[in-house]
Scaffold this active site. Structure first.
Site, PDB file in Angstrom:
ATOM      1  N   ARG A 160       0.805  -1.273   0.062  1.00  9.26           N
ATOM      2  CA  ARG A 160       0.012  -0.134   0.112  1.00  9.26           C
ATOM      3  C   ARG A 160       0.730   1.200   0.086  1.00  9.26           C
ATOM      4  O   ARG A 160       0.385   2.264   0.563  1.00  9.26           O
ATOM      5  CB  ARG A 160      -0.878   0.041   1.254  1.00  9.26           C
ATOM      6  CG  ARG A 160      -1.949  -0.965   1.234  1.00  9.26           C
ATOM      7  CD  ARG A 160      -2.813  -1.003   0.162  1.00  9.26           C
ATOM      8  NE  ARG A 160      -4.070  -1.640   0.291  1.00  9.26           N
ATOM      9  CZ  ARG A 160      -4.260  -2.947  -0.152  1.00  9.26           C
ATOM     10  NH1 ARG A 160      -3.181  -3.811  -0.739  1.00  9.26           N
ATOM     11  NH2 ARG A 160      -5.285  -3.679   0.050  1.00  9.26           N
ATOM     12  N   SER A 237     -10.977  -1.104   2.610  1.00 16.83           N
ATOM     13  CA  SER A 237     -10.231  -1.370   3.927  1.00 16.83           C
ATOM     14  C   SER A 237      -9.935   0.103   4.447  1.00 16.83           C
ATOM     15  O   SER A 237      -9.306   0.914   3.923  1.00 16.83           O
ATOM     16  CB  SER A 237      -8.813  -2.223   3.764  1.00 16.83           C
ATOM     17  OG  SER A 237      -9.238  -3.350   3.303  1.00 16.83           O
ATOM     18  N   GLU A 333      -5.690   4.057   6.135  1.00 13.02           N
ATOM     19  CA  GLU A 333      -5.362   3.516   4.675  1.00 13.02           C
ATOM     20  C   GLU A 333      -5.808   5.097   3.701  1.00 13.02           C
ATOM     21  O   GLU A 333      -4.947   5.270   2.736  1.00 13.02           O
ATOM     22  CB  GLU A 333      -5.983   2.387   4.131  1.00 13.02           C
ATOM     23  CG  GLU A 333      -5.084   1.883   2.881  1.00 13.02           C
ATOM     24  CD  GLU A 333      -5.935   0.656   2.286  1.00 13.02           C
ATOM     25  OE1 GLU A 333      -6.989   0.949   1.786  1.00 13.02           O
ATOM     26  OE2 GLU A 333      -5.668  -0.451   2.294  1.00 13.02           O
TER      27      GLU A 333
HETATM   28  N1  EPU Z   1     -10.791 -11.227   9.559  1.00 17.02           N
HETATM   29  C1  EPU Z   1     -11.541 -11.152  10.778  1.00 17.02           C
HETATM   30  N2  EPU Z   1     -12.360 -10.521  11.214  1.00 17.02           N
HETATM   31  C2  EPU Z   1     -13.124  -9.481  10.152  1.00 17.02           C
HETATM   32  C3  EPU Z   1     -12.158  -9.441   9.088  1.00 17.02           C
HETATM   33  C4  EPU Z   1     -11.057 -10.165   8.860  1.00 17.02           C
HETATM   34  O1  EPU Z   1     -11.234 -12.204  11.838  1.00 17.02           O
HETATM   35  O2  EPU Z   1     -13.780  -8.926  10.390  1.00 17.02           O
HETATM   36  C5  EPU Z   1      -9.684 -12.074   9.402  1.00 17.02           C
HETATM   37  C6  EPU Z   1     -10.188 -13.202   8.264  1.00 17.02           C
HETATM   38  O3  EPU Z   1     -10.734 -14.154   8.908  1.00 17.02           O
HETATM   39  C7  EPU Z   1      -8.781 -13.514   7.698  1.00 17.02           C
HETATM   40  C8  EPU Z   1      -8.068 -12.033   7.891  1.00 17.02           C
HETATM   41  O4  EPU Z   1      -8.670 -11.334   8.859  1.00 17.02           O
HETATM   42  O5  EPU Z   1      -8.260 -14.396   8.419  1.00 17.02           O
HETATM   43  C9  EPU Z   1      -7.878 -11.443   6.748  1.00 17.02           C
HETATM   44  O6  EPU Z   1      -9.151 -10.961   6.041  1.00 17.02           O
HETATM   45  P1  EPU Z   1      -9.472 -10.653   4.545  1.00 17.02           P
HETATM   46  O7  EPU Z   1      -8.917 -11.991   3.919  1.00 17.02           O
HETATM   47  O8  EPU Z   1     -10.710 -10.476   4.587  1.00 17.02           O
HETATM   48  O9  EPU Z   1      -8.420  -9.696   4.100  1.00 17.02           O
HETATM   49  P2  EPU Z   1      -8.033  -8.226   4.819  1.00 17.02           P
HETATM   50  O10 EPU Z   1      -6.442  -8.530   5.155  1.00 17.02           O
HETATM   51  O11 EPU Z   1      -8.919  -7.712   5.951  1.00 17.02           O
HETATM   52  C10 EPU Z   1      -6.863  -7.130   2.778  1.00 17.02           C
HETATM   53  C11 EPU Z   1      -6.677  -5.998   2.252  1.00 17.02           C
HETATM   54  C12 EPU Z   1      -8.163  -5.838   0.955  1.00 17.02           C
HETATM   55  C13 EPU Z   1      -8.130  -7.115   0.283  1.00 17.02           C
HETATM   56  C14 EPU Z   1      -8.243  -8.440   0.723  1.00 17.02           C
HETATM   57  C15 EPU Z   1      -8.038  -9.536   0.057  1.00 17.02           C
HETATM   58  C16 EPU Z   1      -5.584  -4.547   3.329  1.00 17.02           C
HETATM   59  C17 EPU Z   1      -5.449  -3.111   4.073  1.00 17.02           C
HETATM   60  N3  EPU Z   1      -6.890  -4.795   2.833  1.00 17.02           N
HETATM   61  O12 EPU Z   1      -8.233  -7.256   3.816  1.00 17.02           O
HETATM   62  O13 EPU Z   1      -8.093  -4.668   0.304  1.00 17.02           O
HETATM   63  O14 EPU Z   1      -9.186  -7.159  -0.742  1.00 17.02           O
HETATM   64  O15 EPU Z   1      -7.104  -8.554   1.965  1.00 17.02           O
HETATM   65  O16 EPU Z   1      -6.614  -9.613  -0.590  1.00 17.02           O
HETATM   66  O17 EPU Z   1      -4.557  -5.081   2.831  1.00 17.02           O
HETATM   67  C18 EPU Z   1      -8.685  -2.306   0.179  1.00 17.02           C
HETATM   68  O18 EPU Z   1      -7.485  -1.984   0.549  1.00 17.02           O
HETATM   69  O19 EPU Z   1      -9.467  -1.643   0.294  1.00 17.02           O
HETATM   70  C19 EPU Z   1      -8.961  -3.684   0.220  1.00 17.02           C
HETATM   71  C20 EPU Z   1     -10.272  -4.157   0.215  1.00 17.02           C
END
Ligand code: EPU
Length: 337
Positions: A160, A237, A333
Site C-alpha cells: 500500500r 479497508s 489507509e
Molecule cells: N478477519 C476477521 N474479522 C474481520 C475481517 C477479517 O477475523 O472482520 C480475518 C479473516 O478471517 C482473515 C484475515 O482477517 O483471516 C484477513 O481478512 P481478509 O481476507 O478479509 O483480508 P484483509 O486482510 O482484511 C486485505 C486487503 C483488502 C483485500 C483483501 C484480500 C488491506 C488493508 N486490505 O484485507 O484490500 O481485498 O486483503 O486480499 O491490506 C482495500 O485495501 O480497500 C481492500 C479491500
C-alpha cells in the site's frame, strides 16, 4: 480560465461525505493540466474518490482526472504492454484486458477507483499488487511544467505504498498521473494463493481455472464480504494490516493463537487488522452514523449523514480500543483532505 466554483464533492467520494470545492475542473486530456497555472491556491488531484476522507469544504482547486483511453502499445515475445488513461475506471479496464486475451490483472477485479490512482497506494488484493504488473507511470509535474515517466523499478512499490506517496507528491498536488503502462507477461501464471479464491473455485466446481474464472470468483468473494459503495458508502479497508517485528508477533501469538499472522521479508510479520478490530468488539458496531461493517470489520461505513469529523471520531475510537487490547497501532489507509 473560468473554473466551476463551490462544487459539491459528496458525489465524488465513495464515503459520501459532505464538502464543497472552491474551484473545480474536470480534466479529460493531459494537455489541459496547465489550467492549474491560473489558480494560486492549493490543489487536489481527484480520481474515483474511493480512498478519500473529505473533511468538509476544500478551499483549493480540485482537478478531477477523467483522461480516457486504453490501447495495446506494443507486444514482444514475453509480454503485452498496455497503456490506460488515468481516468479509466479500474474494474472496467481489468475486465477489458481479460476480454482482449491479456490476463494478469484478474486478481484485482472489482477494486473501486481509477487507473491513475492504482499505483499511488499500489492497490492489492488476493495475492497480487498492481506494481507487479506495471511497466511505467506517466505524470505531469506542475512545478516544472513538464511531463515525466517513472519506470517500475523507480516506483519504490511496497505494501500500500509507492514513491508517489512517500514523496508526498500526491497529497500536496505536486504531480498528476496522466496514464499508466502495464506489462502483462504472456506466460500467464494462475494466482490462487489466497484461500478465499480457491474455496470459491471449488464451490463452483472449477478445476483448471482461466483468468476469467478467477475474476468471476474474486468478484463473488468481494460482493459477499465487502459493501457496495453505491448502497453503503465506504472506502474499502480503512486501516493497513499492521507490520510488526518478530518479537511483537511472538508475544501476540502466545497471547492470541487465533490471530492471523503473515510472515514478510526481513523478519517482519503482517497482522490481520480485521481480526484485531473484530476482537476489540467493533465488527458491526457504530458510533453515531459511522461504524465498522458487519461482514468485514476492516471496512468503515457511513450509515447515512456522516461528515469527516464523524469518521475521524470512529477511527480514533477503534484505534484506541485496538491499542488498549493488543498494544498495536492501526494506521488509516485513505487520504485525508
Ligand atoms: N478477519 C476477521 N474479522 C474481520 C475481517 C477479517 O477475523 O472482520 C480475518 C479473516 O478471517 C482473515 C484475515 O482477517 O483471516 C484477513 O481478512 P481478509 O481476507 O478479509 O483480508 P484483509 O486482510 O482484511 C486485505 C486487503 C483488502 C483485500 C483483501 C484480500 C488491506 C488493508 N486490505 O484485507 O484490500 O481485498 O486483503 O486480499 O491490506 C482495500 O485495501 O480497500 C481492500 C479491500
Amino acid at each position: 480560465m473560468e473554473f466551476e466554483h463551490n462544487v459539491d464533492l459528496s458525489r465524488f467520494n465513495t464515503l459520501a461525505l459532505p464538502g464543497r470545492a472552491a474551484a473545480y475542473q474536470k480534466i479529460t486530456g493531459a494537455g489541459q493540466l496547465t489550467v492549474a497555472n491560473d489558480f494560486a491556491g492549493r490543489r487536489f488531484i481527484l480520481g474515483g474518490g474511493s480512498n478519500l476522507v473529505l473533511n468538509g469544504d476544500f478551499d483549493g482547486l480540485v482537478l478531477h482526472m477523467a483522461i480516457p483511453g486504453k490501447r495495446l502499445v506494443k507486444e514482444d515475445g514475453e509480454a503485452f504492454y498496455i497503456e490506460a488513461g488515468a481516468g479509466e475506471n479500474w474494474h472496467d479496464f481489468v475486465q477489458w484486458t481479460l476480454q482482449q486475451g491479456w490476463p494478469g490483472l484478474e486478481n484485482l477485479s472489482l477494486i473501486p477507483g481509477t487507473v491513475g490512482a492504482a499505483p499511488i497506494q499500489n492497490i492489492g488484493a488476493y495475492g497480487l499488487e498492481v506494481g507487479e504488473m506495471l511497466h511505467s507511470v506517466n505524470a505531469w509535474d506542475f512545478k516544472n511544467q513538464a511531463f515525466f515517466t517513472v519506470d517500475r523499478n523507480n516506483c519504490r512499490f511496497a505494501y500500500r505504498d509507492s514513491l508517489f506517496k512517500q514523496e508526498g507528491w500526491h497529497l500536496n498536488g505536486q504531480i498528476a498521473i496522466t496514464s499508466v503502462i502495464f506489462r502483462l507477461p504472456k506466460a500467464w501464471v494462475v494466482n490462487t494463493r489466497y484461500a478465499d479464491v480457491t474455496q470459491e473455485l471449488a464451490a463452483q466446481q472449477i478445476a483448471a481455472a482461466t483468468a476469467q474464472d478467477i475474476a468471476q470468483a474474486i468478484i463473488a468473494v468481494r460482493q459477499r464480504k465487502l459493501p457496495d459503495p453505491a448502497t453503503i458508502p465506504n472506502c474499502g479497508s480503512f486501516f493497513h494490516n499492521p507490520l510488526v517485528d518478530s518479537a511483537t508477533a511472538g508475544r501476540l501469538k502466545s497471547a492470541h493463537p487465533a490471530l492471523p499472522q503473515y510472515p514478510q521479508p526481513a523478519g517482519r510479520v503482517k497482522l490481520a487488522a480485521g481480526w484485531l478490530i473484530e476482537q476489540a468488539g467493533w465488527k458491526g458496531k457504530r458510533l453515531g452514523s459511522v461504524g465498522m461493517y458487519e461482514k468485514q470489520a476492516l471496512v468503515l461505513v457511513n450509515h447515512g449523514g456522516a461528515n469527516g469529523n464523524d469518521v475521524q471520531q470512529t477511527m480514533a475510537a477503534v484505534q484506541a480500543d485496538v491499542t488498549a487490547q493488543f498494544g498495536v497501532a492501526l494506521t488509516p489507509e485513505p487520504v485525508f483532505l
